[in-house]
Design an enzyme around this catalytic site. Structure first.
Site, PDB file in Angstrom:
ATOM      1  N   HIS A  96       0.871  -1.184   0.000  1.00 62.48           N
ATOM      2  CA  HIS A  96       0.000   0.000   0.000  1.00 62.48           C
ATOM      3  C   HIS A  96       0.907   1.234   0.000  1.00 62.48           C
ATOM      4  O   HIS A  96       2.031   1.185   0.503  1.00 62.48           O
ATOM      5  CB  HIS A  96      -0.840  -0.052   1.282  1.00 62.48           C
ATOM      6  CG  HIS A  96      -1.879   1.003   1.419  1.00 62.48           C
ATOM      7  ND1 HIS A  96      -1.597   2.290   1.817  1.00 62.48           N
ATOM      8  CD2 HIS A  96      -3.221   0.952   1.241  1.00 62.48           C
ATOM      9  CE1 HIS A  96      -2.724   2.991   1.878  1.00 62.48           C
ATOM     10  NE2 HIS A  96      -3.729   2.190   1.536  1.00 62.48           N
TER      11      HIS A  96
ATOM     12  N   ASP B  24       3.280  -4.579   7.730  1.00 58.46           N
ATOM     13  CA  ASP B  24       2.059  -3.793   7.671  1.00 58.46           C
ATOM     14  C   ASP B  24       0.889  -4.741   7.914  1.00 58.46           C
ATOM     15  O   ASP B  24       0.528  -5.541   7.047  1.00 58.46           O
ATOM     16  CB  ASP B  24       1.979  -3.126   6.286  1.00 58.46           C
ATOM     17  CG  ASP B  24       0.683  -2.361   6.077  1.00 58.46           C
ATOM     18  OD1 ASP B  24      -0.228  -2.488   6.921  1.00 58.46           O
ATOM     19  OD2 ASP B  24       0.588  -1.643   5.063  1.00 58.46           O
TER      20      ASP B  24
ATOM     21  N   GLN C 287      -4.393  -5.025   6.975  1.00 54.43           N
ATOM     22  CA  GLN C 287      -5.463  -5.885   6.465  1.00 54.43           C
ATOM     23  C   GLN C 287      -5.546  -7.203   7.225  1.00 54.43           C
ATOM     24  O   GLN C 287      -6.629  -7.733   7.420  1.00 54.43           O
ATOM     25  CB  GLN C 287      -5.244  -6.167   4.965  1.00 54.43           C
ATOM     26  CG  GLN C 287      -5.367  -4.947   4.079  1.00 54.43           C
ATOM     27  CD  GLN C 287      -6.798  -4.406   3.985  1.00 54.43           C
ATOM     28  OE1 GLN C 287      -7.771  -5.086   4.283  1.00 54.43           O
ATOM     29  NE2 GLN C 287      -6.918  -3.149   3.573  1.00 54.43           N
TER      30      GLN C 287
ATOM     31  N   LYS D  63     -10.041  -0.301  10.538  1.00 57.22           N
ATOM     32  CA  LYS D  63     -10.289  -1.562   9.823  1.00 57.22           C
ATOM     33  C   LYS D  63     -10.574  -2.694  10.811  1.00 57.22           C
ATOM     34  O   LYS D  63     -10.907  -3.804  10.420  1.00 57.22           O
ATOM     35  CB  LYS D  63      -9.078  -1.921   8.953  1.00 57.22           C
ATOM     36  CG  LYS D  63      -8.813  -0.916   7.829  1.00 57.22           C
ATOM     37  CD  LYS D  63      -7.765  -1.432   6.905  1.00 57.22           C
ATOM     38  CE  LYS D  63      -7.013  -0.332   6.173  1.00 57.22           C
ATOM     39  NZ  LYS D  63      -7.772   0.310   5.110  1.00 57.22           N
TER      40      LYS D  63
ATOM     41  N   CYS E 231      -4.716   2.537  -3.632  1.00 54.18           N
ATOM     42  CA  CYS E 231      -3.452   3.008  -3.029  1.00 54.18           C
ATOM     43  C   CYS E 231      -2.348   1.976  -3.237  1.00 54.18           C
ATOM     44  O   CYS E 231      -1.535   1.740  -2.328  1.00 54.18           O
ATOM     45  CB  CYS E 231      -3.624   3.299  -1.536  1.00 54.18           C
ATOM     46  SG  CYS E 231      -4.775   4.609  -1.172  1.00 54.18           S
TER      47      CYS E 231
HETATM   48  N1  PLP Z   1      -1.627  -0.612   4.540  1.00 54.36           N
HETATM   49  C1  PLP Z   1      -2.622  -1.307   3.977  1.00 54.36           C
HETATM   50  C2  PLP Z   1      -2.338  -2.689   3.469  1.00 54.36           C
HETATM   51  C3  PLP Z   1      -3.896  -0.761   3.882  1.00 54.36           C
HETATM   52  O1  PLP Z   1      -4.871  -1.459   3.299  1.00 54.36           O
HETATM   53  C4  PLP Z   1      -4.120   0.545   4.392  1.00 54.36           C
HETATM   54  C5  PLP Z   1      -5.442   1.190   4.277  1.00 54.36           C
HETATM   55  O2  PLP Z   1      -6.146   1.027   3.306  1.00 54.36           O
HETATM   56  C6  PLP Z   1      -3.048   1.223   4.970  1.00 54.36           C
HETATM   57  C7  PLP Z   1      -1.816   0.611   5.033  1.00 54.36           C
HETATM   58  C8  PLP Z   1      -3.196   2.604   5.529  1.00 54.36           C
HETATM   59  O3  PLP Z   1      -3.978   2.601   6.656  1.00 54.36           O
HETATM   60  P1  PLP Z   1      -4.467   3.988   7.305  1.00 54.36           P
HETATM   61  O4  PLP Z   1      -4.963   4.837   6.156  1.00 54.36           O
HETATM   62  O5  PLP Z   1      -5.537   3.591   8.219  1.00 54.36           O
HETATM   63  O6  PLP Z   1      -3.320   4.585   7.966  1.00 54.36           O
END
Ligand code: PLP
Length: 406
Positions: free
Chosen positions: A122, A199, A202, A225, A364
């Site tokens: 992401h 990360d 998900q 999430k 993203c």
């Molecule tokens: N990493 C992954 C795999 C995600 O799906 C997301 C959010 O869609 C993020 C990071 C970023 O999370 P946040 O926008 O809540 O900081």
């Protein structure tokens, strides 16, 4: 016994209609809905127990501080790490990874040092590393996924050189649903002395996560999430890495003493939590984690595995639908395009008319989209409250799209 209807009854938004149809919420990968206990906790926190934390000696501040600080231990339990002192509270994964980039990586890296990323990251786990590329001349090394959407952990480890300073990978792809063998990556990286950031945005909502067993140096989660409020989250930082990390944001709460000429810092993890935090958001996250742990992460994972298998079978039955990623470890996230059909945005607009909420776009994850050779996809992502009947509604709506556009 997992009773999905009982669980659905806990989420008030799920009983509403959208465009005259029962809501089928399949945009959980973007953000999950909130159960009543979380909504009530937010209300109580503002209506009866609100004050700033860590600062006041008065009753309300003490209550708010106890509730807020109690969440640290819940997160430690949720991630199975031995000490709540390894948990830094924040606004979500984006903040967590930026903190590691500024506070841990930047002071330790120089031009030519390498960071290994998978192509399915992401942007939250790409752009903070681009900052170091731009500012310090750090080199980003990409490891591709194969045509199934699998990431070969051996390929990640083969990319390690004496200049590698960090591996940063997702636990579960937000586009393909692939679950990565992060434990294997951490074990071998550790043997080569390379820290690993994971990360968990998900993954943590879909499966039990045991960070101690995985052996991660950093593990980031994001509250919205996890059925919690937006603006909440945390990152686990292993004690050795915590000791190496410098504060990212400066301000109140993270200091011990400030004079005209000097500053000394609070102990970790407070040292990394400057300013008034997301008090109520964090309290809400704690309640959301309690809710998930009460249902049981194993039970949630089993329900979703059944749903995922059913959805996979039904989607695979549509020979004009291209599901991206067919990994054996695929969880309940399905990105797809329709042969000859209009843009993903048009598909999602038709689905919305049928009450089905999905995400459309590049998620993203532009480097992954480029690697897959697709401009945009629709994404249906499932949660603990979704049902087989909702999969059927999705399929009917997709058939309508096919009739309209193909
Ligand atoms: N990493 C992954 C795999 C995600 O799906 C997301 C959010 O869609 C993020 C990071 C970023 O999370 P946040 O926008 O809540 O900081």
């Amino acid at each position: 016994m997992y009773d999905v209807q009982n669980i659905r009854a806990d989420f008030p938004i799920l009983s509403q209609q959208v465009n005259g149809k029962p809501l089928v919420y399949l945009d959980n990968g973007a953000s999950a809905q909130k159960p009543n206990v979380v909504i009530d906790a937010i209300n109580t926190a503002y209506a009866a127990e609100y004050a700033n934390v860590h600062r006041g000696l008065h009753t309300l501040s003490t209550i708010a501080t106890e509730k807020y600080e109690g969440v640290r231990a819940k997160i430690a339990r949720f991630l199975n790490v031995p000490s709540e002192d390894s948990i830094i509270l924040n606004s979500g994964t984006t903040e967590g990874i930026n903190m590691v980039s500024y506070g841990w990586a930047a002071p330790r890296m120089q031009a030519g040092d390498e960071i290994i990323l998978s192509i399915m990251e992401h942007h939250a786990n790409i752009v903070p590393w681009h900052f170091l590329r731009e500012r310090l001349g750090v080199v980003i090394k990409w490891v591709d996924v194969d045509s199934n959407g699998d990431l070969d952990s051996d390929a990640v480890l083969a990319a390690i050189t004496p200049k590698t300073k960090l591996i940063a990978v997702t636990h579960m792809s937000n586009v393909l649903g692939t679950v990565i063998d992060v434990k294997a990556i951490c074990a071998c990286a550790k043997a080569k002395g390379v820290p690993v950031l994971i990360d968990g945005s998900q993954s943590a909502v879909h499966m039990p996560v045991d960070v101690t067993d995985i052996g991660a140096d950093f593990y980031a989660i994001t509250g919205h999430k996890l059925y919690g409020p937006s603006g909440s989250g945390a990152i686990y930082v292993a004690p050795e890495r915590m000791a190496e990390m410098r504060p990212f944001l400066g301000g109140g709460d993270m200091i011990r003493d400030v004079t005209r000429n000097a500053v000394t810092y609070n102990d970790a993890p407070m040292k990394f939590e400057a300013g008034t935090p997301g008090i109520v958001q964090t309290i809400g996250l704690g309640v959301a984690l309690d809710y998930m742990m009460d249902v049981g992460m194993d039970a949630i994972a089993a329900h979703e595995a059944d749903l995922c298998a059913y959805a996979r079978g039904r989607l695979d039955g549509l020979n004009w639908l291209n599901v991206q990623g067919q990994s054996a470890t695929k969880g309940a996230i399905f990105s797809f395009t329709i042969d000859g059909a209009a843009h993903a945005h048009d598909i999602s607009t038709v689905l919305d008319k049928k009450g089905v909420a999905v995400r459309a776009g590049t998620h993203c994850a532009m480097p992954l989209m480029e690697h897959m050779g697709v401009g945009a996809t629709c994404r249906a992502s499932f949660a603990m409250y979704n049902t087989r009947e909702e999969v059927d509604v999705l399929i009917d709506a997709l058939e309508l799209c096919h009739d309209l556009f193909a």
